[in-house]
Design an enzyme around this catalytic site. Structure first.
Site, PDB file in Angstrom:
ATOM      1  N   CYS A  52       0.847  -1.204   0.000  1.00 61.43           N
ATOM      2  CA  CYS A  52       0.000   0.000   0.000  1.00 61.43           C
ATOM      3  C   CYS A  52       0.878   1.249   0.000  1.00 61.43           C
ATOM      4  CB  CYS A  52      -0.902  -0.008   1.227  1.00 61.43           C
ATOM      5  SG  CYS A  52      -1.979   1.424   1.311  1.00 61.43           S
ATOM      6  N   CYS A  56       0.772   4.997   6.771  1.00 62.95           N
ATOM      7  CA  CYS A  56       0.219   4.876   8.128  1.00 62.95           C
ATOM      8  C   CYS A  56       1.271   4.217   9.023  1.00 62.95           C
ATOM      9  CB  CYS A  56      -1.060   4.047   8.108  1.00 62.95           C
ATOM     10  SG  CYS A  56      -2.195   4.576   6.814  1.00 62.95           S
ATOM     11  N   CYS A  59       1.034   0.457  10.285  1.00 66.40           N
ATOM     12  CA  CYS A  59       0.549  -0.616   9.401  1.00 66.40           C
ATOM     13  C   CYS A  59       1.665  -1.426   8.745  1.00 66.40           C
ATOM     14  CB  CYS A  59      -0.375  -0.032   8.345  1.00 66.40           C
ATOM     15  SG  CYS A  59      -1.138  -1.322   7.345  1.00 66.40           S
ATOM     16  N   CYS A  96     -15.923  -9.464   6.932  1.00 65.80           N
ATOM     17  CA  CYS A  96     -15.299  -8.168   6.651  1.00 65.80           C
ATOM     18  C   CYS A  96     -14.083  -8.388   5.759  1.00 65.80           C
ATOM     19  CB  CYS A  96     -14.826  -7.521   7.940  1.00 65.80           C
ATOM     20  SG  CYS A  96     -16.092  -7.430   9.198  1.00 65.80           S
ATOM     21  N   CYS A 127     -19.007  -6.541   4.862  1.00 66.07           N
ATOM     22  CA  CYS A 127     -18.318  -5.286   5.186  1.00 66.07           C
ATOM     23  C   CYS A 127     -17.050  -5.242   4.341  1.00 66.07           C
ATOM     24  CB  CYS A 127     -17.971  -5.243   6.668  1.00 66.07           C
ATOM     25  SG  CYS A 127     -17.091  -3.726   7.126  1.00 66.07           S
ATOM     26  N   CYS A 187     -18.939   1.842   9.537  1.00 61.67           N
ATOM     27  CA  CYS A 187     -18.105   1.231  10.579  1.00 61.67           C
ATOM     28  C   CYS A 187     -16.871   2.115  10.674  1.00 61.67           C
ATOM     29  CB  CYS A 187     -17.735  -0.199  10.163  1.00 61.67           C
ATOM     30  SG  CYS A 187     -16.497  -0.956  11.231  1.00 61.67           S
ATOM     31  N   ARG A 265     -16.725  -2.608  18.840  1.00 61.20           N
ATOM     32  CA  ARG A 265     -15.975  -3.855  18.574  1.00 61.20           C
ATOM     33  C   ARG A 265     -14.597  -3.831  19.218  1.00 61.20           C
ATOM     34  NH1 ARG A 265     -16.100  -4.197  13.176  1.00 61.20           N
ATOM     35  NH2 ARG A 265     -18.234  -4.822  13.503  1.00 61.20           N
TER      36      ARG A 265
END
Ligand code: SAM
Ligand code: DTB
Ligand code: SF4
Length: 337
Positions: A52, A56, A59, A96, A127, A187, A265
């Site tokens: 990616c 971040c 991550c 998800c 999701c 979410c 969650r």
């Protein structure tokens, strides 16, 4: 409708309550809106891992991290459906799917649409978390029947720019707006334990709790420190920055009080959390978890550990929430305007 006019000082006051009082308030709010013995089971699958372009700091899937995660292509529809069937047979309610993208390309959308339709036909809630969306892409997902879109704001607006430089909190909020306008359930949550302060945790909950409508699901992740990521390495060097368990439970409790109707969650980080801390989180109003051995790339608690914990605590899996409850309602109100 739950209140959306929270001010930061009120949220800070909740955080500062004596722990026993905070838990009593959170538990009382929880019982008004949810059954205290039921926990929603969701399963995660990384349908496109690594590589990616975003930076971040937490991550493992960022090209800017040296985590050893190998980049893969978008999975085949059949392979995804196989994994969804396994999740359904293991008792999961929601499937998800995550992709390590800054945003999906338009050429990816036909396959994504096919996946959503296929998983939904199996009777699972769907999701997706694919990064930033255009309004058109959000509409395409809504037309495919997507039930939820996960897009986290991750922290306070102030801390956000310390953790990520390749996009802004405003970009995040824009996508959430497109998702809402397409009548897909939202979410959105974040990560606790990135070295942020309590004031950042206040700002994080304030941002979510003052959205025009609260997210239907609020994942609270505890940072999984991954070697080779900026934040994983920082925590390895400064162990004192690691979040205290009680402060984590406080964050769950405050999220529950400020967003009483949302599913809260208990997400990443359960694998290294004691049973006692998880039990306190359930008492504080967490009522959803990810099941299975793996999250996207990081380890998860696993079904055996969860079965043992549920048996000890007398918890059971939440059955059959009507998908698109909030979205359908929103679409009807948009149509009526
Ligand atoms: N690329 C998409 C995006 O950023 O929205 C979807 C996938 S991304 C991995 C989904 C979320 O996982 C992030 O927003 C973050 O909250 C969470 N996450 C990622 N790495 C994590 C870690 N090491 N510990 C805890 N949560 C993490
Ligand atoms: C969310 O808030 N947590 C999940 C889901 N949304 C996509 C992701 C957790 C990722 C944990 C780190 C990993 O597995 O790489
Ligand atoms: Fe990419 Fe999402 Fe990881 Fe950020 S959190 S690097 S956007 S996969």
């Amino acid at each position: 409708m739950p209140r959306t006019d929270w001010i930061r000082d009120e949220i800070a006051e909740l955080f500062a309550l004596p722990f026993t009082e905070l838990l009593f308030q959170a538990s009382s709010v929880h019982r008004e809106h949810h059954r205290p013995d039921e926990v929603q089971l969701c399963t995660l699958l990384s349908i496109k891992t690594g590589g990616c372009e975003e930076d971040c700091g937490y991550c493992s899937q960022s090209v800017h991290a040296d985590s050893g995660v190998k980049a893969t292509k978008l999975m085949d529809v059949r392979a995804v459906l196989q994994r969804a069937a396994q999740a359904r047979d293991a008792g999961s309610q929601r499937f998800c799917m995550g992709a390590a993208w800054r945003n999906p390309k338009d050429r990816d959308m036909p396959k994504i649409v096919e996946i959503v339709k296929g998983v939904r036909e199996m009777g699972l809630e769907t999701c997706m978390t694919l990064g930033m969306l255009t309004p058109q892409q959000a509409e395409q997902l809504a037309d495919a029947g997507l039930d939820y879109y996960n897009h986290n704001i991750d922290s306070s607006p102030e801390y956000y720019e310390r953790a990520i430089s390749t996009r802004t909190m405003q970009d995040r909020l824009e996508t959430l707006k497109h998702v809402r306008e397409a009548a897909i359930n939202v979410c959105s949550g974040g990560i606790v334990g990135m070295g942020e302060t309590r004031a950042d945790r206040v700002g994080f909950i304030h941002t979510l709790a003052t959205l025009e409508r609260h997210p239907e699901s609020v994942p609270v992740n505890a940072l999984v420190p991954v070697k080779g990521t900026v934040l994983g390495d920082m925590l390895a060097d400064t162990p004192l920055a690691k979040i205290d368990d009680i402060e984590f439970v406080r964050t769950v409790a405050v999220a529950r009080i400020c967003m009483p109707q949302s599913m809260v969650r208990l997400s990443a980080g359960r694998e290294s959390m004691s049973e006692a801390t998880q039990a306190l989180c359930f008492l504080a109003g967490a009522n959803s978890i990810f099941t299975g051995d793996t999250l996207l790339t990081a380890p998860n608690a696993g079904d055996d550990a969860d079965a043992a914990l549920f048996a000890k605590l007398g918890l059971k899996a939440l059955q059959g929430v009507e998908p698109m409850r909030a979205g359908a309602c929103h679409k009807a109100s948009v149509a009526a305007e």
